[in-house]
Design an enzyme around this catalytic site. Structure first.
Site, PDB file in Angstrom:
ATOM      1  N   GLU A 199       0.776  -1.246   0.000  1.00 39.12           N
ATOM      2  CA  GLU A 199       0.000   0.000   0.000  1.00 39.12           C
ATOM      3  C   GLU A 199       0.809   1.300   0.000  1.00 39.12           C
ATOM      4  O   GLU A 199       0.812   2.031   0.998  1.00 39.12           O
ATOM      5  CB  GLU A 199      -0.935   0.026   1.206  1.00 39.12           C
ATOM      6  N   GLU A 387      -5.714  -8.162   0.897  1.00 36.05           N
ATOM      7  CA  GLU A 387      -6.230  -7.798   2.228  1.00 36.05           C
ATOM      8  C   GLU A 387      -7.695  -7.420   2.117  1.00 36.05           C
ATOM      9  O   GLU A 387      -8.090  -6.675   1.222  1.00 36.05           O
ATOM     10  CB  GLU A 387      -5.501  -6.579   2.832  1.00 36.05           C
TER      11      GLU A 387
HETATM   12  C1  GAL Z   1      -4.010  -1.939   5.738  1.00 38.22           C
HETATM   13  C2  GAL Z   1      -2.603  -2.268   6.176  1.00 38.22           C
HETATM   14  C3  GAL Z   1      -2.540  -3.249   7.302  1.00 38.22           C
HETATM   15  C4  GAL Z   1      -3.639  -3.106   8.330  1.00 38.22           C
HETATM   16  C5  GAL Z   1      -4.987  -2.864   7.690  1.00 38.22           C
HETATM   17  C6  GAL Z   1      -6.114  -2.524   8.636  1.00 38.22           C
HETATM   18  O1  GAL Z   1      -4.053  -0.689   5.170  1.00 38.22           O
HETATM   19  O2  GAL Z   1      -1.893  -2.807   5.103  1.00 38.22           O
HETATM   20  O3  GAL Z   1      -1.260  -3.160   7.858  1.00 38.22           O
HETATM   21  O4  GAL Z   1      -3.321  -2.234   9.301  1.00 38.22           O
HETATM   22  O5  GAL Z   1      -4.914  -1.839   6.766  1.00 38.22           O
HETATM   23  O6  GAL Z   1      -6.135  -1.180   8.940  1.00 38.22           O
END
Ligand code: GAL
Length: 476
Positions: A199, A387
């Site tokens: 990200e 994710e």
């Molecule tokens: C994403 C990040 C993760 C985690 C997740 C939830 O942006 O890659 O590390 O924190 O969000 O907030």
């Protein structure tokens, strides 16, 4: 025929697109999903990141990272004043955690390597004990049949490099190449799935523009430079991985958000385009060889100033897959006084949908819209959802965590992934954020994203209802 049988028939015939979208979406939501709906080769996993779970922040020769520094010296920036010094103590508990993954039938684990364990000063001397640690983690994964998916960089730059300007220093391209070269040489025989970055649209603006994440800078010039250097590092890192990892599956990950305009006013429609250029395209477009989205986001002119002769070619890289990371959507309106982006978000609580513990709107259809959006790029590689997940305030009751909201969230988002897939999108995998509750950056330990509950005092892991559902789903 039951609804479920009907849906399966539709899916099998690849005829999902013949149904009105709302009917299909509803069918997918009310019907129990099955692993087989996604096909036999679909990749399933959970995701974590080094700083958020490892702890052992200064053990075995590890150097200080910007997150160690930030949480120790700018404590007020963390809502709960906490830090990742111990986190989930994965550094000492990786064996039992990976065993738990296997017990839960999780086929793949996405995790990151802490740069400052490998190179405590960021460049130069290699810390063999750091190299050894990830060998142990990777070997354990392979032993338990959990396929490792490794992210090279998940936000924890060595502090020594930040002191030289961090990502805003053009030397970061060299530093990053050196680091990626070391880890891909070390692990490339055992690890085939790699992601260059996690990200960029989060760590660059949060760290250099609004300063709420490490290294906590608020500096337009540093931000513009960092954007360009990080874009260049995608190509540089990708090329190093391609040459070092035989048979590698090389990708990178992007946070993304479906964006709606507050209403049809021309200024708001334009703001939505600008928001899309900033949130979804600023890093993605140049990597696809399309340059910065300057037409929709005029501020990109400030970034373009940093392009040097020969850069255009190097900004592009043919990744084997693109990781999409999605949690919520954004509804925006024009607001000239906001620098650079000139838009603002309608607060999630005004949108009428459920919200997670992060204050993010639950909006499953957004992930469908995003898969469609990125699929429409010419020559886009296959997509993997690297994710997706949600934080809710979980409590352990008689040894159980009944996290019904998370379970519903996952099912609803998955149904939308399947909807896009059934309509022909080339989406090949889905990773839940996160395997276990962990250190949620500036929010501290309060927001719990895990399928596994963690008691941060005792380090006791408890598989939540969502985790039990996922393991059953995976077993089928
Ligand atoms: C994403 C990040 C993760 C985690 C997740 C939830 O942006 O890659 O590390 O924190 O969000 O907030």
């Amino acid at each position: 025929m039951t609804r479920e049988q009907y849906l399966r028939l539709i899916a099998a015939l690849g005829a999902g697109s013949l149904l009105p979208q709302n009917v299909l979406a509803e069918l997918l939501t009310v019907t129990e999903l099955r692993r087989s709906d996604f096909g036999t080769n679909f990749i399933w996993g959970t995701a974590t990141a080094a700083y958020q779970i490892e702890g052992g922040w200064n053990e075995d020769g590890k150097g200080e990272s910007i997150w160690d520094h930030f949480t120790h010296y700018k404590k007020q920036k963390i809502k709960t004043r906490e830090n990742g010094d111990v986190a989930c103590d994965f550094y000492h508990r990786y064996e039992s955690d990976i065993e738990l993954m296997r017990q839960m039938n999780i086929p793949a684990s996405r995790f990151s390597i802490a740069w400052s364990r490998i190179l405590p000063q960021g460049t130069g001397a290699v810390n063999q004990r750091g190299i050894d640690f990830y060998h142990r983690v990777i070997d354990k994964c392979l032993k338990e049949n959990v396929t490792p998916w490794v992210t090279c960089y998940h936000w924890d730059l060595p502090q020594a490099l930040e002191e030289k300007g961090g990502w805003s220093n053009r030397d970061s391209i060299k530093w990053f190449e050196e680091y990626v070269n070391i880890i891909s040489n070390a692990y490339g025989d055992k690890v085939k799935n790699w992601m260059v970055f996690n990200e960029p649209m989060a760590f660059v603006p949060l760290g250099y523009l609004i300063g709420v994440h490490a290294p906590g800078k608020v500096n337009f010039e540093k931000f513009y430079k960092a954007v360009h250097n990080v874009v260049m590092c995608h190509g540089a890192g990708g090329r190093v991985l391609r040459s070092n990892v035989k048979g590698g599956n090389i990708g990178t990950t992007f946070s993304c958000s479906h964006i709606d305009a507050k209403n049809d006013k021309p200024a708001n429609l334009k703001a939505a385009k600008r928001a899309d250029a900033f949130i979804n395209r600023l890093f993605f477009d140049p990597i696809m060889g399309l340059g910065y989205p300057t037409q929709d986001l005029p501020a990109c002119k400030q970034i373009e100033k940093h392009i040097q002769p020969g850069d255009e070619e190097k900004m592009k890289f043919d990744f084997d897959f693109i990781g999409l990371q999605n949690y919520s959507r954004m509804m925006v309106y024009n607001l000239g006084l906001i620098p650079i982006i000139h838009f603002a978000n309608v607060p999630a609580k005004k949108l009428g949908n459920d919200m997670t513990d992060m204050g993010w709107e639950v909006y499953p259809e957004g992930i469908y819209q995003l898969i469609k959006k990125y699929s429409a790029y010419k020559d886009v590689p296959p997509l993997v959802i690297t994710e997706n997940g949600a934080a809710f305030p979980d409590v352990v009751n008689n040894g159980e965590v009944n996290d019904t909201k998370r379970l519903q969230f996952i099912k609803d988002y998955l149904a939308q992934v399947l909807r896009a897939k059934n309509e022909g999108a080339d989406v090949r995998g889905y990773f839940i954020w996160s395997f276990m509750d962990n250190f949620e950056w500036a929010e501290g330990y309060r927001p719990r994203f895990g399928l596994v509950h963690n008691d941060f005092t005792t380090q006791k892991r408890t598989v939540k209802a969502s985790g039990k559902w996922f393991s059953e789903f995976l077993k089928a």
